[in-house]
Write a protein that holds these residues in place. Structure first.
Motif, PDB file in Angstrom:
ATOM      1  N   THR A   6       0.839  -1.608  -0.537  1.00 12.16           N
ATOM      2  CA  THR A   6      -0.422   0.061   0.450  1.00 12.16           C
ATOM      3  C   THR A   6       0.873   1.560  -0.150  1.00 12.16           C
ATOM      4  N   LEU A   7       2.119   1.166   0.297  1.00 17.28           N
ATOM      5  CA  LEU A   7       2.585   2.020   0.418  1.00 17.28           C
ATOM      6  C   LEU A   7       3.084   2.390  -0.800  1.00 17.28           C
ATOM      7  N   TYR A   8       3.122   1.741  -2.072  1.00 24.67           N
ATOM      8  CA  TYR A   8       3.881   1.979  -3.434  1.00 24.67           C
ATOM      9  C   TYR A   8       2.676   1.801  -4.223  1.00 24.67           C
ATOM     10  N   HIS A   9       1.638   1.457  -3.294  1.00 26.71           N
ATOM     11  CA  HIS A   9       0.037   1.420  -4.570  1.00 26.71           C
ATOM     12  C   HIS A   9      -1.344   1.141  -3.256  1.00 26.71           C
ATOM     13  N   PRO A  10      -1.370   2.656  -3.401  1.00 24.05           N
ATOM     14  CA  PRO A  10      -1.515   2.972  -2.557  1.00 24.05           C
ATOM     15  C   PRO A  10      -3.775   2.373  -2.755  1.00 24.05           C
ATOM     16  N   GLY A  11      -3.441   2.680  -3.766  1.00 21.25           N
ATOM     17  CA  GLY A  11      -5.207   2.079  -4.558  1.00 21.25           C
ATOM     18  C   GLY A  11      -5.548   0.880  -4.684  1.00 21.25           C
ATOM     19  N   ILE A  33      -5.294  -9.631  -1.410  1.00 17.13           N
ATOM     20  CA  ILE A  33      -5.460  -8.574  -2.120  1.00 17.13           C
ATOM     21  C   ILE A  33      -6.086  -8.863  -4.469  1.00 17.13           C
ATOM     22  N   TYR A  34      -6.508  -7.647  -4.287  1.00 18.93           N
ATOM     23  CA  TYR A  34      -6.939  -8.104  -5.319  1.00 18.93           C
ATOM     24  C   TYR A  34      -6.237  -6.398  -6.419  1.00 18.93           C
ATOM     25  N   PRO A  35      -4.849  -6.841  -7.070  1.00 18.27           N
ATOM     26  CA  PRO A  35      -4.248  -6.441  -8.059  1.00 18.27           C
ATOM     27  C   PRO A  35      -4.959  -5.798  -9.795  1.00 18.27           C
ATOM     28  N   THR A  36      -4.932  -4.713  -9.710  1.00 17.94           N
ATOM     29  CA  THR A  36      -5.534  -4.219 -10.925  1.00 17.94           C
ATOM     30  C   THR A  36      -5.312  -5.121 -12.669  1.00 17.94           C
ATOM     31  N   VAL A  37      -5.414  -6.155 -13.187  1.00 15.49           N
ATOM     32  CA  VAL A  37      -5.673  -6.958 -14.309  1.00 15.49           C
ATOM     33  C   VAL A  37      -4.905  -6.323 -15.264  1.00 15.49           C
ATOM     34  N   ALA A  63       3.319  -1.315 -18.540  1.00 11.04           N
ATOM     35  CA  ALA A  63       3.765  -1.621 -17.398  1.00 11.04           C
ATOM     36  C   ALA A  63       3.630   0.159 -16.647  1.00 11.04           C
ATOM     37  N   GLU A  64       2.894   0.601 -16.292  1.00  9.23           N
ATOM     38  CA  GLU A  64       2.488   1.864 -15.250  1.00  9.23           C
ATOM     39  C   GLU A  64       2.477   1.489 -14.086  1.00  9.23           C
ATOM     40  N   LEU A  65       1.955   0.535 -13.559  1.00  6.40           N
ATOM     41  CA  LEU A  65       1.242   0.360 -12.085  1.00  6.40           C
ATOM     42  C   LEU A  65       2.502   0.207 -11.296  1.00  6.40           C
ATOM     43  N   PRO A  66       2.590   0.102 -10.061  1.00  6.89           N
ATOM     44  CA  PRO A  66       3.476  -0.488  -9.702  1.00  6.89           C
ATOM     45  C   PRO A  66       3.774  -1.968  -9.243  1.00  6.89           C
ATOM     46  N   LEU A  67       2.475  -2.647  -8.887  1.00 13.19           N
ATOM     47  CA  LEU A  67       2.243  -3.496  -9.390  1.00 13.19           C
ATOM     48  C   LEU A  67       0.444  -4.256  -9.569  1.00 13.19           C
ATOM     49  N   PHE A  68       0.537  -5.232 -10.464  1.00  7.22           N
ATOM     50  CA  PHE A  68      -0.584  -5.465 -11.036  1.00  7.22           C
ATOM     51  C   PHE A  68      -0.895  -6.657 -11.305  1.00  7.22           C
TER      52      PHE A  68
END
Length: 107
Positions: A6-11, A33-37, A63-68
């Motif tokens: 959540t520090l790297y990907h607050p949403g 966790i439910y990362p963006t697909v 690839a723009e998000l830090p976690l997906f």
């Protein structure tokens, strides 16, 4: 680990699950966790004959998000960027495996 995510990907969407062990009279909280697909695979990605992933190559610009999570029907693959991976490795987490991926070669 959730704090680092959540520090790297607050949403990041997450849900708590409390598991109870009645014999030991204890409760543990776990997080799903439910990362963006995202569809970020490059045409340079190699596949086995059955369609499963052999070598993942990411499209450099997508690839723009830090976690997906990869949009892949056969496998569940979660991708983290280098900064998040290094942050996870600096801590004493167990049960995760990080593998370096290739990015699309541009001409």
């Amino acid at each position: 680990m959730l704090e680092v995510f959540t520090l790297y990907h607050p949403g990041l969407i997450r849900r708590a699950a409390v598991l109870t062990d009645k014999a030991r009279m204890s409760q543990e909280t776990y997080w799903a966790i439910y990362p963006t697909v995202m569809d970020v695979l490059s045409p340079q990605t190699e596949r086995h004959l059955d369609g499963s992933l052999k070598q993942i190559v990411l499209d450099r610009g997508k690839a723009e998000l830090p976690l997906f999570q990869l949009k892949e029907p056969r496998e569940s693959v979660i991708i983290v960027n280098l900064a998040l991976a290094e942050s996870l490795l600096r801590r004493d987490f167990s049960g995760i495996q990080l593998v370096r991926l290739e990015q699309e070669q541009t001409i």
